[in-house]
Design a protein around this motif. Structure first.
Motif, short mmCIF file in Angstrom:
data_model
loop_
_atom_site.label_atom_id
_atom_site.label_comp_id
_atom_site.label_asym_id
_atom_site.label_seq_id
_atom_site.Cartn_x
_atom_site.Cartn_y
_atom_site.Cartn_z
N ASN A 29 0.82 -1.21 0.00
CA ASN A 29 0.00 0.00 0.00
C ASN A 29 0.86 1.26 0.00
N GLY A 30 1.96 1.23 0.75
CA GLY A 30 2.86 2.37 0.76
C GLY A 30 3.50 2.58 -0.60
N ALA A 31 3.94 1.50 -1.23
CA ALA A 31 4.55 1.61 -2.56
C ALA A 31 3.56 2.21 -3.55
N LEU A 32 2.33 1.76 -3.49
CA LEU A 32 1.31 2.29 -4.41
C LEU A 32 0.99 3.76 -4.11
N ARG A 33 0.99 4.12 -2.84
CA ARG A 33 0.74 5.52 -2.47
C ARG A 33 1.87 6.41 -3.01
N PHE A 34 3.12 5.99 -2.80
CA PHE A 34 4.25 6.78 -3.30
C PHE A 34 4.28 6.82 -4.83
N LEU A 35 3.90 5.71 -5.46
CA LEU A 35 3.90 5.68 -6.92
C LEU A 35 2.82 6.60 -7.48
N THR A 36 1.67 6.61 -6.84
CA THR A 36 0.61 7.55 -7.25
C THR A 36 1.08 8.98 -7.08
N GLU A 37 1.77 9.24 -5.97
CA GLU A 37 2.32 10.57 -5.72
C GLU A 37 3.34 10.94 -6.81
N SER A 38 4.18 10.00 -7.19
CA SER A 38 5.18 10.23 -8.23
C SER A 38 4.51 10.56 -9.56
N ILE A 39 3.49 9.80 -9.90
CA ILE A 39 2.78 10.01 -11.17
C ILE A 39 2.10 11.37 -11.18
N LEU A 40 1.40 11.70 -10.11
CA LEU A 40 0.71 12.99 -10.05
C LEU A 40 1.69 14.16 -10.11
N ALA A 41 2.80 14.04 -9.40
CA ALA A 41 3.81 15.10 -9.42
C ALA A 41 4.39 15.27 -10.82
N MET A 42 4.62 14.14 -11.51
CA MET A 42 5.16 14.23 -12.87
C MET A 42 4.14 14.91 -13.78
N GLU A 43 2.88 14.54 -13.64
CA GLU A 43 1.83 15.17 -14.45
C GLU A 43 1.75 16.67 -14.20
N GLN A 44 2.06 17.09 -12.98
CA GLN A 44 2.01 18.50 -12.61
C GLN A 44 3.33 19.22 -12.88
N GLY A 45 4.32 18.50 -13.39
CA GLY A 45 5.60 19.10 -13.72
C GLY A 45 6.55 19.28 -12.54
N ASP A 46 6.23 18.66 -11.41
CA ASP A 46 7.11 18.75 -10.24
C ASP A 46 8.07 17.56 -10.27
N VAL A 47 9.15 17.74 -11.03
CA VAL A 47 10.10 16.67 -11.29
C VAL A 47 10.76 16.17 -10.01
N GLN A 48 11.13 17.09 -9.11
CA GLN A 48 11.83 16.68 -7.89
C GLN A 48 10.92 15.86 -6.97
N LYS A 49 9.68 16.28 -6.82
CA LYS A 49 8.74 15.54 -5.98
C LYS A 49 8.48 14.15 -6.58
N SER A 50 8.33 14.09 -7.89
CA SER A 50 8.12 12.82 -8.57
C SER A 50 9.32 11.90 -8.36
N HIS A 51 10.51 12.46 -8.50
CA HIS A 51 11.74 11.69 -8.32
C HIS A 51 11.84 11.13 -6.90
N ASN A 52 11.59 11.99 -5.91
CA ASN A 52 11.70 11.56 -4.51
C ASN A 52 10.70 10.45 -4.18
#
Length: 130
Positions: A29-52
């Motif tokens: 569940n944690g992995a999926l939560r972080f992966l969703t966060e990464s995807i959303l950040a990438m879609e929003q152009g926040d490269v650093q947040k997506s990377h982290n």
């Protein structure tokens, strides 16, 4: 502030009292939560947040590989799946490729759901056996 402290205390209690099977589910569940966060950040152009967030998912996937009991044939298959997921995460991160991240998310979701179903079946079998 108080609500976040209460939430953290609850999470800590949940982890400290969880069985190994429940801990694995929490990790999925944690992995999926972080992966969703990464995807959303990438879609929003926040490269650093997506990377982290992506790095946190990679850490969890590596933990899954390291804790597999390789004396079972099934573990070898799961190790290959985890390695492929990690490959998708890395490629998605390097190339900023949402399709790779979505692919990793789909596979992790399926593995998490399989794990949850196995936990249910085991619980039922134990209850019937008593």
């Amino acid at each position: 502030m108080i609500n976040s402290q209460m939430a953290n205390a609850y999470k800590n209690q949940q982890v400290m009292t969880a069985s190994p099977e429940q801990l694995t589910l929490l990790l999925y569940n944690g992995a999926l939560r972080f992966l969703t966060e990464s995807i959303l950040a990438m879609e929003q152009g926040d490269v650093q947040k997506s990377h982290n967030a992506n790095l946190r998912v990679q850490d969890i996937v590596r933990e899954f590989v390291q804790t597999l009991d390789m004396s079972y044939e099934l573990s070898k298959t799961w190790a290959q799946l985890y390695e492929y997921i990690e490959h998708c995460l890395i490629q998605g991160n390097i190339k900023k490729d949402l399709e790779q991240l979505q692919n990793a998310k789909s596979m992790l979701t399926e593995m998490r759901d399989t794990w949850a179903e196995a936990m249910k079946l085991t619980h039922v079998a134990r209850a019937v056996g008593k």
